[in-house]
Design a protein around this motif. Structure first.
Motif, PDB file in Angstrom:
ATOM      1  N   LEU A 159       0.830  -1.204   0.000  1.00 29.38           N
ATOM      2  CA  LEU A 159       0.000   0.000   0.000  1.00 29.38           C
ATOM      3  C   LEU A 159       0.866   1.257   0.000  1.00 29.38           C
ATOM      4  O   LEU A 159       0.543   2.245  -0.674  1.00 29.38           O
ATOM      5  N   ILE A 160       1.971   1.228   0.747  1.00 30.20           N
ATOM      6  CA  ILE A 160       2.883   2.373   0.735  1.00 30.20           C
ATOM      7  C   ILE A 160       3.415   2.610  -0.668  1.00 30.20           C
ATOM      8  O   ILE A 160       3.487   3.743  -1.151  1.00 30.20           O
ATOM      9  N   SER A 161       3.797   1.548  -1.371  1.00 30.89           N
ATOM     10  CA  SER A 161       4.351   1.701  -2.721  1.00 30.89           C
ATOM     11  C   SER A 161       3.322   2.251  -3.687  1.00 30.89           C
ATOM     12  O   SER A 161       3.679   2.921  -4.668  1.00 30.89           O
ATOM     13  N   ASN A 162       2.036   1.991  -3.438  1.00 27.05           N
ATOM     14  CA  ASN A 162       0.989   2.522  -4.310  1.00 27.05           C
ATOM     15  C   ASN A 162       0.557   3.925  -3.918  1.00 27.05           C
ATOM     16  O   ASN A 162       0.210   4.744  -4.781  1.00 27.05           O
ATOM     17  N   MET A 163       0.577   4.237  -2.643  1.00 27.05           N
ATOM     18  CA  MET A 163       0.145   5.553  -2.184  1.00 27.05           C
ATOM     19  C   MET A 163       1.193   6.626  -2.452  1.00 27.05           C
ATOM     20  O   MET A 163       0.854   7.784  -2.671  1.00 27.05           O
ATOM     21  N   PHE A 164       2.466   6.238  -2.438  1.00 33.41           N
ATOM     22  CA  PHE A 164       3.568   7.197  -2.608  1.00 33.41           C
ATOM     23  C   PHE A 164       4.311   6.851  -3.888  1.00 33.41           C
ATOM     24  O   PHE A 164       5.295   6.121  -3.878  1.00 33.41           O
ATOM     25  N   ALA A 201      10.749  -1.571  -7.921  1.00 35.91           N
ATOM     26  CA  ALA A 201      11.083  -2.207  -9.189  1.00 35.91           C
ATOM     27  C   ALA A 201       9.919  -2.997  -9.753  1.00 35.91           C
ATOM     28  O   ALA A 201       9.845  -3.224 -10.970  1.00 35.91           O
ATOM     29  N   ALA A 202       9.007  -3.441  -8.887  1.00 30.33           N
ATOM     30  CA  ALA A 202       7.870  -4.235  -9.353  1.00 30.33           C
ATOM     31  C   ALA A 202       6.779  -3.317  -9.888  1.00 30.33           C
ATOM     32  O   ALA A 202       6.575  -2.213  -9.376  1.00 30.33           O
ATOM     33  N   PRO A 203       6.054  -3.748 -10.919  1.00 25.73           N
ATOM     34  CA  PRO A 203       4.905  -2.977 -11.378  1.00 25.73           C
ATOM     35  C   PRO A 203       3.887  -2.832 -10.250  1.00 25.73           C
ATOM     36  O   PRO A 203       3.817  -3.705  -9.367  1.00 25.73           O
ATOM     37  N   PRO A 204       3.092  -1.754 -10.239  1.00 25.07           N
ATOM     38  CA  PRO A 204       2.152  -1.536  -9.141  1.00 25.07           C
ATOM     39  C   PRO A 204       1.229  -2.723  -8.888  1.00 25.07           C
ATOM     40  O   PRO A 204       0.903  -3.024  -7.741  1.00 25.07           O
ATOM     41  N   GLU A 205       0.820  -3.417  -9.959  1.00 22.00           N
ATOM     42  CA  GLU A 205      -0.102  -4.534  -9.776  1.00 22.00           C
ATOM     43  C   GLU A 205       0.552  -5.750  -9.125  1.00 22.00           C
ATOM     44  O   GLU A 205      -0.124  -6.685  -8.727  1.00 22.00           O
ATOM     45  N   ARG A 206       1.893  -5.746  -9.002  1.00 20.78           N
ATOM     46  CA  ARG A 206       2.585  -6.897  -8.403  1.00 20.78           C
ATOM     47  C   ARG A 206       3.369  -6.498  -7.151  1.00 20.78           C
ATOM     48  O   ARG A 206       4.230  -7.244  -6.691  1.00 20.78           O
ATOM     49  N   SER A 207       3.081  -5.338  -6.594  1.00 19.10           N
ATOM     50  CA  SER A 207       3.852  -4.884  -5.437  1.00 19.10           C
ATOM     51  C   SER A 207       3.611  -5.751  -4.210  1.00 19.10           C
ATOM     52  O   SER A 207       4.498  -5.925  -3.373  1.00 19.10           O
ATOM     53  N   GLY A 208       2.415  -6.328  -4.072  1.00 17.09           N
ATOM     54  CA  GLY A 208       2.164  -7.225  -2.948  1.00 17.09           C
ATOM     55  C   GLY A 208       3.019  -8.476  -3.025  1.00 17.09           C
ATOM     56  O   GLY A 208       3.581  -8.926  -2.026  1.00 17.09           O
ATOM     57  N   PRO A 236      -6.623   3.980   0.407  1.00 21.43           N
ATOM     58  CA  PRO A 236      -7.267   3.638  -0.859  1.00 21.43           C
ATOM     59  C   PRO A 236      -7.136   2.134  -1.130  1.00 21.43           C
ATOM     60  O   PRO A 236      -6.295   1.454  -0.537  1.00 21.43           O
ATOM     61  N   GLU A 237      -7.974   1.641  -2.010  1.00 21.09           N
ATOM     62  CA  GLU A 237      -7.902   0.230  -2.386  1.00 21.09           C
ATOM     63  C   GLU A 237      -7.119   0.079  -3.685  1.00 21.09           C
ATOM     64  O   GLU A 237      -7.220   0.922  -4.585  1.00 21.09           O
ATOM     65  N   TYR A 238      -6.293  -0.953  -3.749  1.00 22.66           N
ATOM     66  CA  TYR A 238      -5.529  -1.276  -4.957  1.00 22.66           C
ATOM     67  C   TYR A 238      -5.622  -2.774  -5.201  1.00 22.66           C
ATOM     68  O   TYR A 238      -5.507  -3.570  -4.272  1.00 22.66           O
ATOM     69  N   ARG A 239      -5.834  -3.131  -6.444  1.00 29.86           N
ATOM     70  CA  ARG A 239      -5.807  -4.539  -6.837  1.00 29.86           C
ATOM     71  C   ARG A 239      -5.384  -4.627  -8.292  1.00 29.86           C
ATOM     72  O   ARG A 239      -5.413  -3.614  -9.023  1.00 29.86           O
ATOM     73  N   ASN A 240      -4.992  -5.803  -8.705  1.00 25.63           N
ATOM     74  CA  ASN A 240      -4.628  -6.043 -10.094  1.00 25.63           C
ATOM     75  C   ASN A 240      -5.866  -6.511 -10.838  1.00 25.63           C
ATOM     76  O   ASN A 240      -6.320  -7.645 -10.647  1.00 25.63           O
ATOM     77  N   LEU A 268      10.089 -11.118 -11.988  1.00 28.56           N
ATOM     78  CA  LEU A 268      10.611 -10.041 -11.148  1.00 28.56           C
ATOM     79  C   LEU A 268      12.125 -10.135 -11.018  1.00 28.56           C
ATOM     80  O   LEU A 268      12.822  -9.117 -10.931  1.00 28.56           O
ATOM     81  N   PHE A 269      12.656 -11.367 -11.011  1.00 29.38           N
ATOM     82  CA  PHE A 269      14.095 -11.530 -10.852  1.00 29.38           C
ATOM     83  C   PHE A 269      14.861 -11.106 -12.097  1.00 29.38           C
ATOM     84  O   PHE A 269      16.083 -10.990 -12.054  1.00 29.38           O
ATOM     85  N   GLY A 270      14.157 -10.866 -13.211  1.00 32.30           N
ATOM     86  CA  GLY A 270      14.823 -10.364 -14.398  1.00 32.30           C
ATOM     87  C   GLY A 270      15.235  -8.912 -14.272  1.00 32.30           C
ATOM     88  O   GLY A 270      16.071  -8.432 -15.046  1.00 32.30           O
ATOM     89  N   ASP A 271      14.651  -8.188 -13.298  1.00 35.92           N
ATOM     90  CA  ASP A 271      15.019  -6.803 -13.043  1.00 35.92           C
ATOM     91  C   ASP A 271      16.238  -6.799 -12.126  1.00 35.92           C
ATOM     92  O   ASP A 271      16.181  -7.270 -10.989  1.00 35.92           O
ATOM     93  N   ARG A 272      17.342  -6.260 -12.625  1.00 37.57           N
ATOM     94  CA  ARG A 272      18.596  -6.304 -11.867  1.00 37.57           C
ATOM     95  C   ARG A 272      18.480  -5.547 -10.556  1.00 37.57           C
ATOM     96  O   ARG A 272      19.035  -5.975  -9.532  1.00 37.57           O
TER      97      ARG A 272
END
Length: 517
Positions: A127-132, A387-394, A192-196, A263-267
């Motif tokens: 939620l922090i990563s999505n709110m900020f 580094a993760a897209p918002p939909e995969r931050s959880g 706020p609510e966030y989901r993929n 996700l591990f493909g992102d250095r």
């Protein structure tokens, strides 16, 4: 082309952050208060030795086992929803634990607390990563979030001591309920609510495989740390690794996996997670050894030892506050590596623990370790979730927490085993010591202290002196090994994260435009 600046968080988001810090604060308080309550609940419930171990361990086991599932579930059904459901379950399980009439029911309640607790950390962090969305604001928010966690560890013994002095042992669990009520009331108003929206169904086979892989591996590593080598713990680790390989293979074949391995493909993601895992190996193991050193070598009371640990907590909090400022001026790789070098110097002080100024070396060394680790804790977690897209931050948050759980358990086993081997090799039992006392002394320093209590004054003094010297040698060896691990983490950070610009810098955009031209 100019990059569109991310939206700035306002008062609503910053007020919501204070709500998100509450469950984090509570989880860290719970780490320490149970240890204080053990004597009282043991007297009341009369658990067996095995039951007492399960009361202590099942909470951490189930948190580790459910982190990946709960983090990914939050991405699918909504992070706020999972947080609030977990908060309600945590409050209910806390009430059940507080009034548990038997040890068996307390074990069940602690298990439910672990499952509910697994929803809290990944949900709050995602939620922090999505709110900020602004990188600078997100770094400050994570810094405050981490400060709340450390603050809970500092005040936990104080809260527990006050409650246990005036109320029964169940009060240390019951205090969770009003905090979770605040979360349940304020959460829907401020978070706020966030989901993929594009996520598919939850693969239950993957859920079962993830728990079947994590639980025996964590159990095996912790048993090795506690009791030394044994085929049972080794078999648990082997089974966990084998099931983990099956789990990974299944994730690669699924169109909508429980854990997104891309996700591990992102250095930046993989290097940050790897550096975090290396440094997390050090803290729990060295902290356990330092606590024994303060009480059994320096002969401090538990209260005195706790007070001497306050500078370490202060060093962490100061480090958290300074890190966002440094990260705006310097590259994260340089801030992290610079801090880790300070930590390396602190670990080297542990090698002097056997001298006449051992207390000062241990306290200053551990304070330097925590101060040096604080930039990595803030920036490493920031880069993992960023580094993760918002939909995969959880999912990314849960993966970070699970990796650190493994590293902490592994560090306890490795550093504890190393210190034990050196202790036993250095120990020279004085002549005239009875065999039973000698065997107890060779086992642990605590055994030596207990064995010395029943011996003549001269034998006791000589046995204690040699046992304390041998333990100091073991602590020094663990400090040297920790310095090597921390130096490796610094090298990894510098080499793998050197292209990451300072927080808020537009360097990546400029480089991309230059490459396109």
């Amino acid at each position: 082309m100019n990059e569109i600046a991310p939206a700035q968080a306002g008062w609503r988001e910053w007020t919501g952050l204070s709500v998100l810090i509450l469950p984090t604060l509570l989880l860290s308080i719970d780490i320490s208060v149970l240890h204080l309550a053990v004597p009282a609940l043991t007297e009341d419930l009369r658990p067996t030795g095995s039951e007492l171990l399960w009361i202590s361990d099942i909470y951490g086991f189930l948190i580790a086992g459910f982190l990946i599932t709960m983090g990914t579930l939050g991405d699918r059904v909504g992070r706020r929803k999972i947080l609030l459901i977990g908060g309600a379950a945590f409050a209910g399980a806390s009430a059940l634990a507080a009034y548990a009439p038997t040890a068996e029911l307390l074990i069940v309640a602690r298990g439910l607390l672990g499952v509910a607790g697994a929803t809290l950390m990944p949900s709050t962090l995602s939620l922090i990563s999505n709110m900020f969305r602004d990188p600078g604001q997100r770094t400050r928010a994570i810094s405050l979030w981490m400060t709340g966690f450390i603050g809970g560890m500092v005040i936990g013994p104080l809260v527990g001591g006050v409650l246990l002095e005036h109320f029964w042992w169940g009060s240390v669990f019951l205090v969770n309920v009003p905090v979770m009520v605040v979360l349940l009331v304020a959460g829907p108003l401020l978070l706020p609510e966030y989901r993929n929206p594009g996520s598919g169904r939850l693969d239950l086979v993957s859920v079962a495989l993830s728990m079947a892989a994590v639980l025996p591996a964590i159990y095996g590593v912790k048993e090795l740390a506690a009791g030394g080598f044994g085929w049972g713990p080794v078999a648990g680790i082997a089974a966990g690794l084998a099931l983990g390989a099956v789990f990974i293979r299944r994730q690669r074949l699924l169109a909508d996996p429980l854990l997104d391995l891309t996700l591990f493909g992102d250095r930046k993601f993989s290097a940050s997670l790897g550096t975090l895992m290396l440094v997390t190996m050090i803290g729990p193991g060295l902290g356990l050894l330092a606590g024994q050193y303060l009480q059994l070598v320096e002969e401090l009371s538990p209260l005195e030892a706790g007070l001497w640990m306050l500078p370490m907590s202060a060093a962490l909090i100061v480090g958290f506050a300074v890190t966002p400022v440094l990260a705006r001026r310097f590259r994260p790789a340089h801030v992290i590596a610079g801090g880790l070098v300070v930590g390396v110097l602190g670990m080297l002080l542990f090698t002097q623990a056997g001298s006449s100024s051992g207390l000062a070396y241990v306290v200053i060394g551990q304070s330097m370790f925590f101060a040096g680790s604080s930039p990595l804790m803030v920036l490493g977690i920031d880069m993992v979730v960023g580094a993760a897209p918002p939909e995969r931050s959880g999912s990314a948050s849960a993966l970070s927490e699970t990796g650190q759980e493994f590293s902490a358990a592994l560090g306890l086993a490795v550093l504890g085993s190393l210190a034990t081997v050196v202790y036993r090799a250095s120990l020279s039992v004085p002549e005239g010591t009875p065999d039973v006392a000698a065997d107890a002394a060779r086992d642990t320093l605590g055994g030596a202290v207990g064995a010395a209590a029943g011996q003549p004054a001269g034998v006791a003094a000589e046995l204690l002196a040699t046992a304390r010297s041998a333990f100091s040698d073991g602590l020094a060896a663990a400090g040297a090994a920790s310095a090597v691990i921390m130096l490796a983490a610094a090298v990894l950070a510098v080499t793998s994260l050197r292209r990451v610009p300072p927080i808020g810098s537009t360097a990546p955009v400029q480089e991309a435009e230059h490459a396109a031209t």
